[in-house]
Design an enzyme around this catalytic site. Structure first.
Site, PDB file in Angstrom:
ATOM      1  N   TRP A 140      -1.962  -4.067   9.420  1.00  0.00           N
ATOM      2  CA  TRP A 140      -2.206  -2.513   9.431  1.00  0.00           C
ATOM      3  C   TRP A 140      -3.485  -2.394   8.972  1.00  0.00           C
ATOM      4  O   TRP A 140      -4.292  -3.100   8.147  1.00  0.00           O
ATOM      5  CB  TRP A 140      -1.307  -1.926   8.057  1.00  0.00           C
ATOM      6  CG  TRP A 140      -1.728  -0.979   7.356  1.00  0.00           C
ATOM      7  CD1 TRP A 140      -2.680  -0.687   6.290  1.00  0.00           C
ATOM      8  CD2 TRP A 140      -1.185   0.572   7.588  1.00  0.00           C
ATOM      9  NE1 TRP A 140      -2.659   0.720   5.940  1.00  0.00           N
ATOM     10  CE2 TRP A 140      -1.785   1.475   6.738  1.00  0.00           C
ATOM     11  CE3 TRP A 140      -0.275   0.912   8.381  1.00  0.00           C
ATOM     12  CZ2 TRP A 140      -1.492   2.729   6.628  1.00  0.00           C
ATOM     13  CZ3 TRP A 140      -0.029   2.211   8.646  1.00  0.00           C
ATOM     14  CH2 TRP A 140      -0.663   3.037   7.774  1.00  0.00           C
ATOM     15  N   ASN A 142      -6.028   1.208   7.333  1.00  0.00           N
ATOM     16  CA  ASN A 142      -6.401   2.690   7.084  1.00  0.00           C
ATOM     17  C   ASN A 142      -7.816   3.026   7.075  1.00  0.00           C
ATOM     18  O   ASN A 142      -8.595   2.601   7.790  1.00  0.00           O
ATOM     19  CB  ASN A 142      -5.394   3.318   6.200  1.00  0.00           C
ATOM     20  CG  ASN A 142      -5.312   2.452   4.713  1.00  0.00           C
ATOM     21  OD1 ASN A 142      -4.994   1.580   4.491  1.00  0.00           O
ATOM     22  ND2 ASN A 142      -5.883   3.272   3.583  1.00  0.00           N
ATOM     23  N   ASP A 143      -8.150   3.378   5.974  1.00  0.00           N
ATOM     24  CA  ASP A 143      -9.649   4.034   5.615  1.00  0.00           C
ATOM     25  C   ASP A 143     -10.710   2.928   6.183  1.00  0.00           C
ATOM     26  O   ASP A 143     -10.874   1.783   5.636  1.00  0.00           O
ATOM     27  CB  ASP A 143      -9.785   4.318   4.264  1.00  0.00           C
ATOM     28  CG  ASP A 143      -8.818   5.082   3.605  1.00  0.00           C
ATOM     29  OD1 ASP A 143      -7.683   5.639   4.342  1.00  0.00           O
ATOM     30  OD2 ASP A 143      -9.148   5.594   2.455  1.00  0.00           O
ATOM     31  N   GLN A 159      -9.627  -0.753   5.099  1.00  0.00           N
ATOM     32  CA  GLN A 159      -8.471  -1.119   4.507  1.00  0.00           C
ATOM     33  C   GLN A 159      -7.522  -1.864   5.231  1.00  0.00           C
ATOM     34  O   GLN A 159      -7.118  -1.453   6.337  1.00  0.00           O
ATOM     35  CB  GLN A 159      -7.809   0.249   3.777  1.00  0.00           C
ATOM     36  CG  GLN A 159      -8.675   1.034   2.715  1.00  0.00           C
ATOM     37  CD  GLN A 159      -8.556   0.069   1.569  1.00  0.00           C
ATOM     38  OE1 GLN A 159      -7.563   0.556   0.597  1.00  0.00           O
ATOM     39  NE2 GLN A 159      -9.246  -0.814   1.182  1.00  0.00           N
ATOM     40  N   PHE A 199      -9.363  -1.122  -2.770  1.00  0.00           N
ATOM     41  CA  PHE A 199      -9.037   0.116  -2.155  1.00  0.00           C
ATOM     42  C   PHE A 199     -10.383   0.353  -1.822  1.00  0.00           C
ATOM     43  O   PHE A 199     -11.618  -0.267  -1.821  1.00  0.00           O
ATOM     44  CB  PHE A 199      -8.682   1.063  -3.364  1.00  0.00           C
ATOM     45  CG  PHE A 199      -7.055   1.179  -3.410  1.00  0.00           C
ATOM     46  CD1 PHE A 199      -6.331   0.101  -3.059  1.00  0.00           C
ATOM     47  CD2 PHE A 199      -6.470   2.268  -4.028  1.00  0.00           C
ATOM     48  CE1 PHE A 199      -4.809  -0.010  -3.219  1.00  0.00           C
ATOM     49  CE2 PHE A 199      -5.224   2.342  -4.213  1.00  0.00           C
ATOM     50  CZ  PHE A 199      -4.199   1.189  -3.887  1.00  0.00           C
ATOM     51  N   ASP A 254     -12.495   5.536  -4.801  1.00  0.00           N
ATOM     52  CA  ASP A 254     -13.243   5.316  -3.474  1.00  0.00           C
ATOM     53  C   ASP A 254     -14.882   5.781  -3.732  1.00  0.00           C
ATOM     54  O   ASP A 254     -15.423   6.745  -3.216  1.00  0.00           O
ATOM     55  CB  ASP A 254     -12.741   6.783  -2.690  1.00  0.00           C
ATOM     56  CG  ASP A 254     -11.159   6.333  -2.409  1.00  0.00           C
ATOM     57  OD1 ASP A 254     -10.763   5.348  -2.578  1.00  0.00           O
ATOM     58  OD2 ASP A 254     -10.373   7.624  -2.136  1.00  0.00           O
ATOM     59  N   GLU A 305      -9.951  12.644  -1.878  1.00  0.00           N
ATOM     60  CA  GLU A 305     -10.280  11.100  -1.749  1.00  0.00           C
ATOM     61  C   GLU A 305     -11.389  11.065  -0.835  1.00  0.00           C
ATOM     62  O   GLU A 305     -12.088  11.910  -0.301  1.00  0.00           O
ATOM     63  CB  GLU A 305      -9.117  10.416  -0.819  1.00  0.00           C
ATOM     64  CG  GLU A 305      -7.840  10.341  -1.636  1.00  0.00           C
ATOM     65  CD  GLU A 305      -6.745   9.687  -1.002  1.00  0.00           C
ATOM     66  OE1 GLU A 305      -6.066   8.653  -1.514  1.00  0.00           O
ATOM     67  OE2 GLU A 305      -6.253   9.705   0.195  1.00  0.00           O
TER      68      GLU A 305
END
Length: 561
Positions: A140, A142-143, A159, A199, A254, A305
């Site tokens: 997986w 993401n960001d 991420q 994160f 973040d 975010e």
């Protein structure tokens, strides 16, 4: 007879390969596994419809060295993920869910399919994997995180869940590129520790050192730092972590750090609930709170975010130049068509306070598609460029899109600028110049990886389709100054009720040329002048191979190599 014996030996070998592990069952939800020593990987079978199994990894002293959350297979295997053993001696596994419905732990298929291996096969098995967008090799994503440019190399962290293709086990994955298009996977950059999962965050270059800032997501969210002396390949966590904490909001994350040349300080901006907080520092370790921005400004439909803050110099007239600051604020939910999206504010920043030039209720979106989120820029990009990448998905359905070896890609790289329309200043978005080098000789029909340039004179309908009747319908309305894209019949839309939709964008004037980037599972549309961008995923059963346009529009199709 020899043939029969040979076949029997092959069968025994195959059975032995699958029966390499013998669990110690301790209860209806609890088992242990003693790890065979001298092995590199333990291949874990995953079943995405199952609940998470919590795995504690113990070393030879019975000290816990790592925690994993993996959806271990109960009755079928969707795919495998590798766990690199590195001194692991015992796995303590706790299953969740109602075991009365799942059966006896000893009979779970994971034990039969779990196996040791010296390697992990990362050969692509996905029909929809993009050809020229960045994706993780497996797992997986993401960001995008910590992006920077140094010594001719673009560094992209992200991420990453290396133990499944759905969100969990957040770490920083790492890829590098010399052309912003072709990416090489690197080893994991920053792993979780007892402060929490890793994160989103950022990197800066400070002399020969690369400094990373990230959110440690444990019981509370705090900010930590790590340094690299080998150009961002490996990091050493700071012994004084965490470097920033708060007690007044649960969502505190973040961090985006940057050197402010005008103020001669390091600045850092991070998201705190539904506002952005700004800090300053002389040494990158001790941070002073300066101000907050966001109350009553823009869209507050969800959590704020992944901020960014940077100057852009533009030319309001051919003979004048002006510098303004852009504050990026990603939000989820609250996007213009549901779910996650990127909003931004334009104004001034003095090293302590950001002042927005628009009225509080004005909301500006960087991209009007469903699949453009967590947009952040590269630090130290050459030629004073402001280059950004976004996560090309939406939290409404990101865990369910029809891929399994990996999930999610990044957008193509984009360069940002500014333009005026009416009384407002907006961010312009154009494909980075590196995309032009991808063009081959023009071809007659669309393909699964191509750029389509549509030159228009007024309102135009554009339809991409295949022989299965799947289609994406786009419409430019010159009078209303809007562009829309309908993906309701684009292919597989069944995995989420939120997926089939029409997205609509303002064009802030006339569009004369449209650039469409097609890459197996995505369409990114841009006004060639940068005044409109729209990013949408699509999952056709076969590539779109026809295009129809109205109003005598001219179409040029370039394969992208």
């Amino acid at each position: 007879m020899k043939k029969t014996i040979l076949m029997f030996m092959i069968l025994l070998t195959a059975l032995a390969a699958k029966a390499q592990v013998q669990p110690i069952v301790l209860g209806d939800k609890h088992a242990m596994l003693k790890v065979k020593q001298g092995q590199k990987y333990l291949l874990l079978p995953v079943q995405e419809s199952e609940e998470i199994a919590a795995i504690a990894v113990l070393d030879a002293k019975n000290d816990m060295v790592q925690r994993l959350n993996v959806k271990l297979a109960i009755d079928r295997v969707d795919y495998y993920v590798p766990y690199e053993l590195k001194g692991a001696c015992l796995l303590d596994v706790e299953f969740h869910g109602d075991r009365r419905q799942k059966g006896a732990v000893s009979e779970f298929v994971c034990w039969k399919e779990m196996k040791y291996s010296a390697a992990f096969d990362t050969t692509n098995r996905e029909h929809f994997r993009p050809a020229y967008h960045h994706t993780p090799v497996y797992g997986w994503m993401n960001d995008p995180n910590g992006m920077f440019y140094k010594d001719g190399v673009w560094h992209l962290y992200y991420q990453w869940n290396p133990y499944g293709s759905q969100w969990e086990n957040m770490t920083w994955g790492h890829s590098t590129s010399r052309d912003l298009i072709h990416w090489e996977a690197q080893p994991m950059a920053i792993e979780a520790d007892w402060l929490g999962s890793i994160f989103s965050g950022s990197c800066v270059t400070n002399g020969n050192e690369v400094v990373a800032f990230y959110t440690s997501a444990g019981h509370h969210q705090t900010q930590s730092m790590a340094t690299s002396k080998d150009g961002g390949r490996t990091f050493q966590k700071f012994s004084g972590n965490p470097v920033l904490t708060t007690s007044d909001v649960p969502d505190f994350r973040d961090p985006k750090a940057f050197w402010n040349e005008e103020a001669k300080v390091w600045n850092l901006i991070l998201a705190a609930g539904q506002e952005m907080r700004i800090y300053s520092s002389k040494n990158l370790k001790d941070w002073k709170y300066e101000s907050s921005f966001g109350k009553e400004y823009g869209n507050h439909g969800g959590v704020w975010e992944c901020p960014d803050l940077f100057p852009i110099t533009y030319h309001p007239t051919p003979s004048t130049s002006e510098t303004k600051w852009v504050l990026i604020c990603n939000i989820n939910p609250g996007g213009p068509f549901g779910g996650s999206a990127t909003q931004y504010f334009v104004g001034q920043f003095d090293g302590r306070k950001f002042t927005c030039e628009s009225m509080p209720k004005v909301t500006k979106w960087m991209d009007y598609g469903k699949d453009h989120y967590a947009t952040v820029s590269f630090y130290n990009a050459p030629e004073n460029r402001r280059v950004v990448l976004a996560w090309m998905s939406n939290w409404q359905y990101a865990n369910q899109v029809p891929t399994k070896q990996y999930r999610s890609a990044n957008s193509i790289p984009r360069d940002l600028g500014l333009f005026r329309a009416g009384e407002e200043t907006y961010v312009s978005v154009v494909p980075s110049k590196e995309m032009l080098a991808m063009r081959g000789k023009p071809q007659k029909q669309p393909s699964e990886t191509c750029e389509i340039v549509v030159t228009m004179k007024g309102s135009t309908d554009i339809t991409l389709a295949n022989a299965k009747g799947e289609q994406v319908v786009m419409h430019y309305d010159a009078q209303q100054q809007t562009f829309s894209m309908n993906r309701e019949k684009s292919g597989n839309v069944s995995f989420s009720e939120a997926f089939p939709c029409t997205t609509v964008a303002p064009t802030y004037g006339q569009v004369r040329q449209l650039r469409l980037f097609i890459d197996r599972c995505s369409i990114e549309a841009f006004d060639a002048d940068g005044k409109m961008a729209m990013t949408n995923l699509v999952f056709p059963s076969e590539p779109y191979n026809t295009i129809k346009v109205s109003n005598k529009a001219k179409v040029t199709i370039y394969p992208l190599n």
